[in-house]
Design an enzyme around this catalytic site. Structure first.
Site, PDB file in Angstrom:
ATOM      1  CG  HIS A  14      -1.871  -1.192   1.216  1.00 55.78           C
ATOM      2  ND1 HIS A  14      -2.957  -1.335   0.387  1.00 55.78           N
ATOM      3  CD2 HIS A  14      -1.819  -2.320   1.978  1.00 55.78           C
ATOM      4  CE1 HIS A  14      -3.544  -2.506   0.641  1.00 55.78           C
ATOM      5  NE2 HIS A  14      -2.877  -3.111   1.587  1.00 55.78           N
ATOM      6  CG  ASN A  63      -3.948  11.731   0.996  1.00 51.13           C
ATOM      7  OD1 ASN A  63      -4.156  11.246   2.099  1.00 51.13           O
ATOM      8  ND2 ASN A  63      -3.667  10.989  -0.058  1.00 51.13           N
ATOM      9  NE  ARG A 114      -0.556  13.618   3.443  1.00 52.31           N
ATOM     10  CZ  ARG A 114      -0.209  12.813   2.459  1.00 52.31           C
ATOM     11  NH1 ARG A 114       0.460  13.301   1.430  1.00 52.31           N
ATOM     12  NH2 ARG A 114      -0.509  11.534   2.471  1.00 52.31           N
TER      13      ARG A 114
END
Length: 451
Positions: free
Chosen positions: A236, A290, A292
Protein backbone atom coordinates in the site's frame (compact mmCIF):
# COMPACT_ATOMS: atom_id res chain seq x y z
CA UNK A 1 0.05 41.24 5.95
CA UNK A 2 2.26 39.25 3.60
CA UNK A 3 4.11 36.21 4.89
CA UNK A 4 7.72 37.13 5.66
CA UNK A 5 9.07 34.04 7.45
CA UNK A 6 7.97 30.38 7.22
CA UNK A 7 8.78 27.73 9.79
CA UNK A 8 9.12 24.38 8.02
CA UNK A 9 7.69 21.69 10.31
CA UNK A 10 9.26 18.77 8.45
CA UNK A 11 12.54 17.29 7.28
CA UNK A 12 14.26 15.72 4.25
CA UNK A 13 13.50 16.52 0.64
CA UNK A 14 10.10 18.14 1.30
CA UNK A 15 11.65 20.57 3.81
CA UNK A 16 14.23 21.50 1.17
CA UNK A 17 11.49 21.84 -1.46
CA UNK A 18 9.55 24.27 0.76
CA UNK A 19 12.71 26.24 1.59
CA UNK A 20 13.52 26.70 -2.09
CA UNK A 21 10.00 27.84 -2.99
CA UNK A 22 9.98 30.30 -0.08
CA UNK A 23 13.37 31.79 -0.96
CA UNK A 24 12.31 32.25 -4.58
CA UNK A 25 9.36 34.27 -3.21
CA UNK A 26 11.66 36.40 -1.03
CA UNK A 27 10.46 34.71 2.17
CA UNK A 28 12.86 33.71 4.95
CA UNK A 29 12.78 30.17 6.40
CA UNK A 30 13.19 28.56 9.80
CA UNK A 31 14.25 24.91 9.95
CA UNK A 32 13.28 22.86 12.98
CA UNK A 33 15.18 19.64 13.47
CA UNK A 34 15.93 16.74 15.76
CA UNK A 35 19.45 16.13 17.06
CA UNK A 36 19.77 13.42 14.37
CA UNK A 37 19.19 16.01 11.64
CA UNK A 38 21.65 18.66 12.83
CA UNK A 39 23.61 18.39 9.56
CA UNK A 40 20.59 17.98 7.26
CA UNK A 41 20.63 20.03 4.07
CA UNK A 42 17.52 22.09 4.86
CA UNK A 43 18.99 22.91 8.28
CA UNK A 44 22.20 24.13 6.66
CA UNK A 45 20.39 26.27 4.06
CA UNK A 46 17.59 27.80 6.14
CA UNK A 47 17.93 31.35 7.46
CA UNK A 48 17.51 30.05 11.02
CA UNK A 49 17.58 26.57 12.57
CA UNK A 50 16.16 25.44 15.91
CA UNK A 51 16.62 22.03 17.51
CA UNK A 52 13.29 20.75 18.87
CA UNK A 53 14.24 17.40 20.41
CA UNK A 54 15.97 14.03 20.23
CA UNK A 55 15.88 11.67 17.22
CA UNK A 56 12.52 10.02 17.96
CA UNK A 57 9.81 11.69 15.84
CA UNK A 58 7.37 11.78 18.75
CA UNK A 59 9.87 13.86 20.73
CA UNK A 60 10.75 16.20 17.86
CA UNK A 61 8.81 16.42 14.60
CA UNK A 62 5.55 15.45 16.34
CA UNK A 63 6.21 17.66 19.38
CA UNK A 64 3.63 20.41 18.92
CA UNK A 65 4.64 22.58 21.93
CA UNK A 66 8.29 22.56 20.77
CA UNK A 67 7.33 23.56 17.22
CA UNK A 68 5.04 26.38 18.38
CA UNK A 69 7.78 27.60 20.73
CA UNK A 70 10.25 27.60 17.84
CA UNK A 71 7.81 29.64 15.74
CA UNK A 72 7.38 32.19 18.52
CA UNK A 73 11.11 32.44 19.27
CA UNK A 74 11.94 32.96 15.59
CA UNK A 75 8.94 35.26 14.95
CA UNK A 76 7.78 33.04 12.08
CA UNK A 77 4.42 34.23 10.78
CA UNK A 78 3.54 30.99 8.93
CA UNK A 79 4.08 27.24 9.30
CA UNK A 80 4.29 24.76 6.40
CA UNK A 81 3.89 21.13 7.56
CA UNK A 82 4.96 19.40 4.32
CA UNK A 83 3.58 15.85 4.15
CA UNK A 84 3.49 13.18 6.84
CA UNK A 85 4.17 14.04 10.50
CA UNK A 86 1.66 16.77 11.50
CA UNK A 87 0.46 17.74 8.02
CA UNK A 88 -3.00 16.19 8.50
CA UNK A 89 -3.39 16.88 12.22
CA UNK A 90 -6.33 19.27 12.60
CA UNK A 91 -5.45 19.99 16.24
CA UNK A 92 -2.00 21.22 15.19
CA UNK A 93 -3.60 23.40 12.49
CA UNK A 94 -6.01 24.84 15.05
CA UNK A 95 -3.19 25.54 17.52
CA UNK A 96 -1.13 27.24 14.82
CA UNK A 97 -4.02 29.52 13.89
CA UNK A 98 -4.87 30.15 17.57
CA UNK A 99 -1.33 31.54 17.96
CA UNK A 100 -2.02 33.99 15.11
CA UNK A 101 0.36 32.12 12.81
CA UNK A 102 -0.72 31.36 9.23
CA UNK A 103 -1.29 27.68 8.51
CA UNK A 104 -0.11 26.72 5.03
CA UNK A 105 -2.72 24.06 4.51
CA UNK A 106 -6.45 23.39 4.38
CA UNK A 107 -8.96 24.60 6.94
CA UNK A 108 -8.77 22.50 10.14
CA UNK A 109 -12.38 21.37 9.74
CA UNK A 110 -11.61 19.92 6.31
CA UNK A 111 -8.56 18.10 7.68
CA UNK A 112 -10.80 16.70 10.41
CA UNK A 113 -13.57 15.62 8.04
CA UNK A 114 -11.30 13.97 5.49
CA UNK A 115 -9.01 12.42 8.11
CA UNK A 116 -11.79 10.08 9.24
CA UNK A 117 -12.40 7.69 6.35
CA UNK A 118 -16.01 7.00 7.33
CA UNK A 119 -16.90 10.69 7.56
CA UNK A 120 -14.87 11.38 4.40
CA UNK A 121 -16.87 8.79 2.48
CA UNK A 122 -20.20 10.25 3.62
CA UNK A 123 -19.00 13.77 2.79
CA UNK A 124 -17.72 12.69 -0.63
CA UNK A 125 -21.06 11.05 -1.42
CA UNK A 126 -22.94 14.18 -0.38
CA UNK A 127 -20.64 16.21 -2.64
CA UNK A 128 -21.47 13.99 -5.63
CA UNK A 129 -18.26 11.98 -5.83
CA UNK A 130 -18.70 8.31 -6.89
CA UNK A 131 -18.30 5.81 -4.04
CA UNK A 132 -17.33 2.17 -3.75
CA UNK A 133 -20.49 0.30 -2.70
CA UNK A 134 -20.31 -0.29 1.05
CA UNK A 135 -21.49 0.67 4.51
CA UNK A 136 -22.86 4.22 4.83
CA UNK A 137 -20.72 4.67 7.94
CA UNK A 138 -19.02 2.70 10.68
CA UNK A 139 -20.09 -0.92 11.18
CA UNK A 140 -22.04 -1.19 14.43
CA UNK A 141 -22.37 -4.98 14.62
CA UNK A 142 -21.46 -8.29 12.99
CA UNK A 143 -25.11 -8.73 12.00
CA UNK A 144 -25.07 -5.44 10.11
CA UNK A 145 -21.81 -6.47 8.41
CA UNK A 146 -23.29 -9.81 7.31
CA UNK A 147 -26.41 -8.17 5.90
CA UNK A 148 -24.38 -5.58 4.00
CA UNK A 149 -21.92 -8.14 2.64
CA UNK A 150 -24.82 -10.19 1.28
CA UNK A 151 -26.21 -7.08 -0.43
CA UNK A 152 -22.87 -5.95 -1.88
CA UNK A 153 -21.63 -9.41 -2.77
CA UNK A 154 -18.38 -11.10 -1.72
CA UNK A 155 -15.47 -10.44 -1.61
CA UNK A 156 -15.72 -7.42 0.69
CA UNK A 157 -13.06 -5.29 2.37
CA UNK A 158 -13.09 -4.37 6.08
CA UNK A 159 -11.12 -1.13 6.63
CA UNK A 160 -10.02 0.99 9.59
CA UNK A 161 -11.84 4.33 9.79
CA UNK A 162 -8.64 6.06 10.96
CA UNK A 163 -5.16 5.75 9.48
CA UNK A 164 -3.98 3.85 6.44
CA UNK A 165 -0.97 2.02 5.07
CA UNK A 166 -2.89 -1.26 4.95
CA UNK A 167 -3.22 -1.62 8.71
CA UNK A 168 -6.66 -2.58 9.94
CA UNK A 169 -7.59 -3.86 6.46
CA UNK A 170 -8.94 -7.36 5.77
CA UNK A 171 -10.34 -9.00 2.62
CA UNK A 172 -13.26 -11.34 3.30
CA UNK A 173 -13.95 -13.95 0.61
CA UNK A 174 -16.17 -16.28 2.62
CA UNK A 175 -19.14 -15.40 4.89
CA UNK A 176 -17.83 -17.92 7.41
CA UNK A 177 -14.73 -15.76 8.00
CA UNK A 178 -16.48 -12.40 8.27
CA UNK A 179 -16.85 -12.16 12.04
CA UNK A 180 -13.27 -13.28 12.76
CA UNK A 181 -11.67 -10.98 10.16
CA UNK A 182 -13.83 -8.04 11.24
CA UNK A 183 -12.57 -8.49 14.81
CA UNK A 184 -8.96 -8.75 13.60
CA UNK A 185 -9.31 -5.53 11.59
CA UNK A 186 -10.83 -3.71 14.57
CA UNK A 187 -8.08 -4.93 16.93
CA UNK A 188 -5.35 -3.88 14.47
CA UNK A 189 -7.00 -0.48 13.98
CA UNK A 190 -7.15 0.17 17.71
CA UNK A 191 -3.50 -0.87 18.17
CA UNK A 192 -2.25 1.23 15.26
CA UNK A 193 -4.50 4.30 15.45
CA UNK A 194 -6.21 4.22 18.85
CA UNK A 195 -9.58 3.81 17.10
CA UNK A 196 -11.25 0.38 16.64
CA UNK A 197 -13.87 1.72 14.21
CA UNK A 198 -14.10 -0.17 10.91
CA UNK A 199 -16.29 0.06 7.82
CA UNK A 200 -16.99 -2.10 4.76
CA UNK A 201 -16.48 -1.68 1.03
CA UNK A 202 -16.90 -3.84 -2.03
CA UNK A 203 -13.54 -5.44 -2.82
CA UNK A 204 -12.41 -4.51 -6.33
CA UNK A 205 -10.43 -7.28 -8.02
CA UNK A 206 -7.93 -5.41 -10.22
CA UNK A 207 -8.29 -1.63 -9.85
CA UNK A 208 -5.81 1.10 -10.65
CA UNK A 209 -5.04 3.89 -8.18
CA UNK A 210 -5.77 7.23 -9.83
CA UNK A 211 -5.72 10.52 -7.94
CA UNK A 212 -6.63 14.07 -8.94
CA UNK A 213 -4.66 17.10 -7.75
CA UNK A 214 -6.93 19.90 -6.58
CA UNK A 215 -6.50 23.46 -5.35
CA UNK A 216 -8.96 25.83 -3.75
CA UNK A 217 -8.64 29.35 -2.40
CA UNK A 218 -11.10 28.87 0.49
CA UNK A 219 -13.51 31.34 -1.09
CA UNK A 220 -15.39 29.01 -3.41
CA UNK A 221 -12.90 28.96 -6.29
CA UNK A 222 -11.30 25.62 -7.18
CA UNK A 223 -9.42 23.87 -9.98
CA UNK A 224 -8.02 20.43 -10.73
CA UNK A 225 -4.62 19.87 -12.32
CA UNK A 226 -5.27 16.49 -13.87
CA UNK A 227 -4.58 13.05 -12.51
CA UNK A 228 -1.65 10.90 -11.42
CA UNK A 229 -1.52 7.12 -11.76
CA UNK A 230 0.01 5.63 -8.62
CA UNK A 231 -0.90 1.99 -9.20
CA UNK A 232 2.60 0.54 -8.76
CA UNK A 233 2.52 -0.05 -5.02
CA UNK A 234 4.10 -2.34 -2.47
CA UNK A 235 2.30 -2.91 0.83
CA UNK A 236 0.00 0.00 0.00
CA UNK A 237 3.02 2.32 -0.40
CA UNK A 238 3.50 4.03 -3.76
CA UNK A 239 6.71 3.23 -5.63
CA UNK A 240 6.31 4.76 -9.11
CA UNK A 241 3.91 7.54 -10.14
CA UNK A 242 3.07 9.07 -13.49
CA UNK A 243 0.98 11.81 -15.06
CA UNK A 244 -1.18 11.61 -16.98
CA UNK A 245 -2.52 8.08 -16.42
CA UNK A 246 -2.04 5.78 -19.42
CA UNK A 247 -5.44 4.23 -18.61
CA UNK A 248 -7.97 7.06 -18.90
CA UNK A 249 -9.21 9.20 -21.76
CA UNK A 250 -9.33 12.98 -22.07
CA UNK A 251 -13.14 12.83 -21.75
CA UNK A 252 -12.93 10.79 -18.54
CA UNK A 253 -10.42 13.30 -17.16
CA UNK A 254 -12.63 16.24 -18.06
CA UNK A 255 -15.81 14.66 -16.70
CA UNK A 256 -14.29 13.44 -13.44
CA UNK A 257 -12.35 16.68 -13.07
CA UNK A 258 -15.51 18.77 -13.39
CA UNK A 259 -17.26 16.67 -10.73
CA UNK A 260 -14.29 17.08 -8.39
CA UNK A 261 -14.01 20.84 -8.95
CA UNK A 262 -17.70 21.32 -8.12
CA UNK A 263 -17.19 19.29 -4.91
CA UNK A 264 -14.22 21.46 -3.89
CA UNK A 265 -16.17 24.64 -4.69
CA UNK A 266 -19.09 23.45 -2.55
CA UNK A 267 -16.68 22.67 0.32
CA UNK A 268 -14.95 26.03 -0.09
CA UNK A 269 -11.75 24.01 0.13
CA UNK A 270 -8.50 25.89 0.76
CA UNK A 271 -5.03 24.95 -0.44
CA UNK A 272 -3.68 21.77 -1.99
CA UNK A 273 -5.49 18.45 -1.82
CA UNK A 274 -5.62 15.10 -3.56
CA UNK A 275 -8.78 13.10 -4.26
CA UNK A 276 -7.86 9.41 -4.54
CA UNK A 277 -9.89 6.88 -6.50
CA UNK A 278 -9.83 3.24 -7.38
CA UNK A 279 -10.52 2.86 -11.09
CA UNK A 280 -11.83 -0.32 -12.66
CA UNK A 281 -13.79 -1.06 -15.84
CA UNK A 282 -14.18 2.60 -16.71
CA UNK A 283 -15.56 3.60 -13.30
CA UNK A 284 -14.03 5.77 -10.56
CA UNK A 285 -14.62 5.01 -6.87
CA UNK A 286 -13.64 7.53 -4.18
CA UNK A 287 -11.37 6.08 -1.47
CA UNK A 288 -9.96 9.08 0.39
CA UNK A 289 -8.81 12.67 0.28
CA UNK A 290 -5.35 13.78 1.38
CA UNK A 291 -5.49 17.32 2.74
CA UNK A 292 -1.86 18.26 2.06
CA UNK A 293 0.81 18.36 -0.63
CA UNK A 294 1.68 14.86 -1.89
CA UNK A 295 5.07 13.18 -2.25
CA UNK A 296 4.32 12.82 -5.96
CA UNK A 297 3.34 16.45 -6.63
CA UNK A 298 6.38 17.03 -8.95
CA UNK A 299 4.87 14.97 -11.79
CA UNK A 300 1.87 17.31 -11.81
CA UNK A 301 4.23 20.29 -11.78
CA UNK A 302 6.08 18.81 -14.77
CA UNK A 303 2.99 18.36 -16.99
CA UNK A 304 1.22 21.61 -15.97
CA UNK A 305 4.12 24.02 -15.38
CA UNK A 306 2.68 25.26 -12.07
CA UNK A 307 4.69 25.47 -8.82
CA UNK A 308 2.33 23.83 -6.33
CA UNK A 309 4.25 24.77 -3.18
CA UNK A 310 4.37 28.40 -4.25
CA UNK A 311 0.61 28.26 -4.81
CA UNK A 312 0.11 26.80 -1.32
CA UNK A 313 2.00 29.73 0.20
CA UNK A 314 0.08 32.30 -1.87
CA UNK A 315 -3.29 30.89 -0.84
CA UNK A 316 -2.32 30.73 2.84
CA UNK A 317 -1.46 34.42 2.50
CA UNK A 318 -5.06 35.14 1.46
CA UNK A 319 -4.38 35.44 -2.27
CA UNK A 320 -6.84 34.05 -4.84
CA UNK A 321 -5.84 31.21 -7.15
CA UNK A 322 -3.27 32.45 -9.63
CA UNK A 323 -4.84 30.48 -12.51
CA UNK A 324 -8.22 29.26 -13.72
CA UNK A 325 -9.28 25.86 -15.00
CA UNK A 326 -8.89 27.10 -18.57
CA UNK A 327 -5.23 27.88 -17.81
CA UNK A 328 -4.52 24.23 -16.88
CA UNK A 329 -3.15 22.37 -19.91
CA UNK A 330 -1.53 18.95 -19.56
CA UNK A 331 1.49 18.68 -21.85
CA UNK A 332 3.74 15.65 -22.29
CA UNK A 333 4.32 12.94 -19.72
CA UNK A 334 6.13 12.74 -16.36
CA UNK A 335 7.17 9.85 -14.11
CA UNK A 336 8.51 9.86 -10.55
CA UNK A 337 10.54 7.04 -9.00
CA UNK A 338 10.78 6.98 -5.22
CA UNK A 339 14.32 6.05 -4.22
CA UNK A 340 14.52 4.42 -0.78
CA UNK A 341 17.49 3.48 1.39
CA UNK A 342 16.48 -0.17 1.24
CA UNK A 343 17.80 -3.38 -0.26
CA UNK A 344 16.21 -3.56 -3.73
CA UNK A 345 15.16 -7.20 -3.30
CA UNK A 346 14.58 -7.77 0.42
CA UNK A 347 13.53 -4.16 1.19
CA UNK A 348 15.51 -4.29 4.44
CA UNK A 349 16.29 -0.74 5.66
CA UNK A 350 19.80 0.43 4.74
CA UNK A 351 20.66 3.72 6.42
CA UNK A 352 24.29 4.80 6.34
CA UNK A 353 26.83 7.41 5.30
CA UNK A 354 26.75 8.72 1.73
CA UNK A 355 30.27 8.10 0.41
CA UNK A 356 29.43 8.85 -3.22
CA UNK A 357 26.59 10.93 -4.66
CA UNK A 358 25.88 11.96 -8.23
CA UNK A 359 22.30 12.85 -9.20
CA UNK A 360 21.46 12.52 -12.89
CA UNK A 361 21.20 15.59 -15.09
CA UNK A 362 20.17 16.64 -18.55
CA UNK A 363 17.06 18.15 -20.03
CA UNK A 364 13.81 17.56 -18.10
CA UNK A 365 15.47 15.55 -15.32
CA UNK A 366 14.75 16.63 -11.74
CA UNK A 367 16.06 15.12 -8.52
CA UNK A 368 14.36 16.07 -5.25
CA UNK A 369 16.68 14.94 -2.48
CA UNK A 370 18.38 16.24 0.65
CA UNK A 371 21.40 13.97 0.19
CA UNK A 372 24.98 15.19 -0.19
CA UNK A 373 28.41 13.59 -0.06
CA UNK A 374 29.25 12.73 3.55
CA UNK A 375 25.66 12.96 4.82
CA UNK A 376 24.66 10.32 7.36
CA UNK A 377 21.18 8.96 6.55
CA UNK A 378 19.57 8.43 9.97
CA UNK A 379 17.70 5.21 10.81
CA UNK A 380 14.83 6.92 12.64
CA UNK A 381 12.58 8.11 9.81
CA UNK A 382 11.00 7.11 6.51
CA UNK A 383 13.46 5.39 4.18
CA UNK A 384 12.79 7.58 1.13
CA UNK A 385 15.99 9.49 0.35
CA UNK A 386 15.32 10.84 -3.14
CA UNK A 387 12.73 11.30 -5.86
CA UNK A 388 13.72 11.14 -9.53
CA UNK A 389 11.25 13.00 -11.75
CA UNK A 390 11.59 12.83 -15.51
CA UNK A 391 9.54 14.55 -18.21
CA UNK A 392 9.15 13.70 -21.88
CA UNK A 393 7.07 14.88 -24.81
CA UNK A 394 5.19 11.57 -24.61
CA UNK A 395 5.25 8.45 -22.43
CA UNK A 396 7.71 6.55 -24.65
CA UNK A 397 10.23 9.41 -24.59
CA UNK A 398 9.72 9.80 -20.85
CA UNK A 399 10.50 6.12 -20.23
CA UNK A 400 13.67 6.31 -22.32
CA UNK A 401 14.86 9.41 -20.47
CA UNK A 402 14.01 7.80 -17.12
CA UNK A 403 16.02 4.70 -17.99
CA UNK A 404 18.99 6.87 -18.92
CA UNK A 405 18.70 8.95 -15.75
CA UNK A 406 18.49 5.91 -13.49
CA UNK A 407 21.68 4.62 -15.09
CA UNK A 408 23.45 7.88 -14.15
CA UNK A 409 22.15 8.02 -10.57
CA UNK A 410 24.91 7.20 -8.06
CA UNK A 411 24.26 6.81 -4.32
CA UNK A 412 27.09 4.92 -2.61
CA UNK A 413 27.37 3.85 1.02
CA UNK A 414 24.02 2.06 1.29
CA UNK A 415 21.63 -0.11 -0.63
CA UNK A 416 18.96 1.75 -2.61
CA UNK A 417 15.95 0.82 -4.71
CA UNK A 418 17.46 2.24 -7.92
CA UNK A 419 18.08 -1.31 -9.30
CA UNK A 420 14.40 -2.15 -8.64
CA UNK A 421 13.26 0.72 -10.84
CA UNK A 422 15.73 -0.29 -13.56
CA UNK A 423 14.28 -3.82 -13.58
CA UNK A 424 10.74 -2.46 -13.66
CA UNK A 425 11.51 -0.45 -16.78
CA UNK A 426 12.57 -3.65 -18.54
CA UNK A 427 9.11 -5.17 -18.03
CA UNK A 428 6.67 -5.11 -20.95
CA UNK A 429 3.65 -4.39 -18.74
CA UNK A 430 5.33 -1.32 -17.26
CA UNK A 431 6.46 -0.19 -20.69
CA UNK A 432 2.86 -0.52 -21.91
CA UNK A 433 1.34 1.06 -18.80
CA UNK A 434 -0.60 -2.16 -18.26
CA UNK A 435 -0.68 -2.62 -14.49
CA UNK A 436 -2.97 -2.30 -11.44
CA UNK A 437 -2.46 -1.92 -7.69
CA UNK A 438 -1.72 -5.64 -7.28
CA UNK A 439 0.72 -5.94 -10.17
CA UNK A 440 3.94 -5.01 -8.34
CA UNK A 441 3.53 -7.43 -5.45
CA UNK A 442 2.72 -10.28 -7.86
CA UNK A 443 5.78 -9.38 -9.94
CA UNK A 444 8.01 -9.25 -6.85
CA UNK A 445 6.75 -12.66 -5.76
CA UNK A 446 7.56 -14.05 -9.21
CA UNK A 447 11.08 -12.53 -9.03
CA UNK A 448 11.67 -14.18 -5.65
CA UNK A 449 10.53 -17.57 -6.98
CA UNK A 450 12.79 -17.23 -10.02
CA UNK A 451 15.78 -16.49 -7.76
Amino acid sequence: MAIKKILIANRGEIALRIHRAAHEMGIKTVAVHSTADEMAMHVRLADEAICIGPPSAKDSYLNIPAIISAAEISHADAIHPGYGFLSENEKFAEIVEAHDIKWIGPKPEHINTMGDKVRAKVTAGNLGLPLVPGSPGALSSVEEAKRLADEIGYPVLIKAASGGGGRGMKVVDDPANLENLMQQASTEAEAAFGDPTVYMEKYLANPRHIEFQVFGDGKGNAVHLGERDCSLQRRHQKVFEEAPSPAITEKQRADMGATIVKAMQDMQYRGAGTIEFLYENGEFYFIEMNTRIQVEHPVTEAVTGFDLVREQIRIADGEPLSFTQDDVKLTGHAIECRINAEHPETFAPSPGKVIGYHPPGGMHVRTDSALYHGYQVPPYYDSMIAKLIVYGSNRENCLRRLNRALGEFVIEGMHTTIPLHQKLLENEDVQAGNYDIKWLEKWLAEQNQAD
